[in-house]
Design a protein around this motif. Structure first.
Motif, PDB file in Angstrom:
ATOM      1  N   THR A   1      -2.240  12.556 -23.637  1.00  0.00           N
ATOM      2  CA  THR A   1      -1.034  11.835 -23.221  1.00  0.00           C
ATOM      3  C   THR A   1      -0.317  12.582 -22.101  1.00  0.00           C
ATOM      4  O   THR A   1       0.114  11.984 -21.110  1.00  0.00           O
ATOM      5  CB  THR A   1      -0.089  11.629 -24.420  1.00  0.00           C
TER       6      THR A   1
ATOM      7  N   TRP B   1       6.689   5.658 -17.847  1.00  0.00           N
ATOM      8  CA  TRP B   1       5.992   6.936 -17.740  1.00  0.00           C
ATOM      9  C   TRP B   1       6.809   8.087 -18.302  1.00  0.00           C
ATOM     10  O   TRP B   1       6.248   9.048 -18.841  1.00  0.00           O
ATOM     11  CB  TRP B   1       5.554   7.202 -16.297  1.00  0.00           C
TER      12      TRP B   1
ATOM     13  N   LEU C   1      -1.072  13.160 -14.330  1.00  0.00           N
ATOM     14  CA  LEU C   1      -1.801  12.434 -13.288  1.00  0.00           C
ATOM     15  C   LEU C   1      -0.876  11.446 -12.589  1.00  0.00           C
ATOM     16  O   LEU C   1      -0.910  11.316 -11.361  1.00  0.00           O
ATOM     17  CB  LEU C   1      -3.015  11.711 -13.883  1.00  0.00           C
ATOM     18  N   TYR C   2      -0.067  10.757 -13.367  1.00  0.00           N
ATOM     19  CA  TYR C   2       0.889   9.821 -12.772  1.00  0.00           C
ATOM     20  C   TYR C   2       1.854  10.557 -11.847  1.00  0.00           C
ATOM     21  O   TYR C   2       2.157  10.098 -10.752  1.00  0.00           O
ATOM     22  CB  TYR C   2       1.659   9.078 -13.868  1.00  0.00           C
ATOM     23  N   ARG C   3       2.313  11.730 -12.279  1.00  0.00           N
ATOM     24  CA  ARG C   3       3.259  12.514 -11.482  1.00  0.00           C
ATOM     25  C   ARG C   3       2.564  13.254 -10.328  1.00  0.00           C
ATOM     26  O   ARG C   3       3.224  13.824  -9.467  1.00  0.00           O
ATOM     27  CB  ARG C   3       3.991  13.532 -12.359  1.00  0.00           C
ATOM     28  N   ARG C   4       1.234  13.289 -10.373  1.00  0.00           N
ATOM     29  CA  ARG C   4       0.428  13.995  -9.352  1.00  0.00           C
ATOM     30  C   ARG C   4       0.816  15.470  -9.240  1.00  0.00           C
ATOM     31  O   ARG C   4       0.964  16.020  -8.152  1.00  0.00           O
ATOM     32  CB  ARG C   4       0.535  13.295  -8.002  1.00  0.00           C
TER      33      ARG C   4
ATOM     34  N   ILE D   1       8.635   1.061 -14.158  1.00  0.00           N
ATOM     35  CA  ILE D   1       7.449   1.869 -14.443  1.00  0.00           C
ATOM     36  C   ILE D   1       7.827   3.337 -14.651  1.00  0.00           C
ATOM     37  O   ILE D   1       7.203   4.036 -15.441  1.00  0.00           O
ATOM     38  CB  ILE D   1       6.376   1.675 -13.342  1.00  0.00           C
ATOM     39  N   GLU D   2       8.863   3.804 -13.961  1.00  0.00           N
ATOM     40  CA  GLU D   2       9.316   5.190 -14.135  1.00  0.00           C
ATOM     41  C   GLU D   2       9.757   5.452 -15.566  1.00  0.00           C
ATOM     42  O   GLU D   2       9.443   6.496 -16.129  1.00  0.00           O
ATOM     43  CB  GLU D   2      10.464   5.514 -13.177  1.00  0.00           C
TER      44      GLU D   2
ATOM     45  N   ALA E   1      -2.238  12.239 -18.845  1.00  0.00           N
ATOM     46  CA  ALA E   1      -1.967  10.936 -18.208  1.00  0.00           C
ATOM     47  C   ALA E   1      -0.643  10.993 -17.446  1.00  0.00           C
ATOM     48  O   ALA E   1      -0.547  10.516 -16.304  1.00  0.00           O
ATOM     49  CB  ALA E   1      -1.937   9.828 -19.257  1.00  0.00           C
ATOM     50  N   TYR E   2       0.353  11.577 -18.062  1.00  0.00           N
ATOM     51  CA  TYR E   2       1.663  11.705 -17.415  1.00  0.00           C
ATOM     52  C   TYR E   2       1.566  12.594 -16.175  1.00  0.00           C
ATOM     53  O   TYR E   2       2.104  12.271 -15.114  1.00  0.00           O
ATOM     54  CB  TYR E   2       2.679  12.263 -18.407  1.00  0.00           C
TER      55      TYR E   2
END
Length: 93
Positions: free
Chosen positions: A51, A7, A57-60, A3-4, A54-55
């Motif tokens: 885009t 992303w 948010l994934y990385r917080r 998953i890393e 989204a990245y």
């Protein structure tokens, strides 16, 4: 593929879309021989911004999230203004 890696690909895709807008603006300005901001500039800004958000948010990453979130409002607003201008122009014809 982890998953890393997925992303990371999303992050690079967003950055490529976001960076492409400057190339689009430069080429359009060179063609017109004056500084202009084409419709595609705002479309690539929006696509890249979504885009990258989204990245982020994934990385917080709150700094990255705030920056991309604010930008999305501006890109969307410019597209709304362009759409309104086109509609008014067509109505006058």
């Amino acid at each position: 593929m982890t998953i890393e890696w997925l992303w990371l690909g999303v992050g690079f895709l967003g950055q490529a879309l976001f960076s492409a807008r400057f190339l689009i603006q430069w080429l359009a300005s060179e063609r017109a021989r004056r500084s202009i901001v084409p419709h595609a500039f705002w479309l690539f800004s929006l696509a890249g911004g979504i885009t990258l958000l989204a990245y982020a948010l994934y990385r917080r990453d709150p700094v990255f999230i705030a920056g991309q979130g604010a930008g999305l409002f501006i890109y969307t607003r410019n597209l709304v203004l362009i759409r309104r201008e086109v509609r008014l122009s067509r109505a006058r014809q």
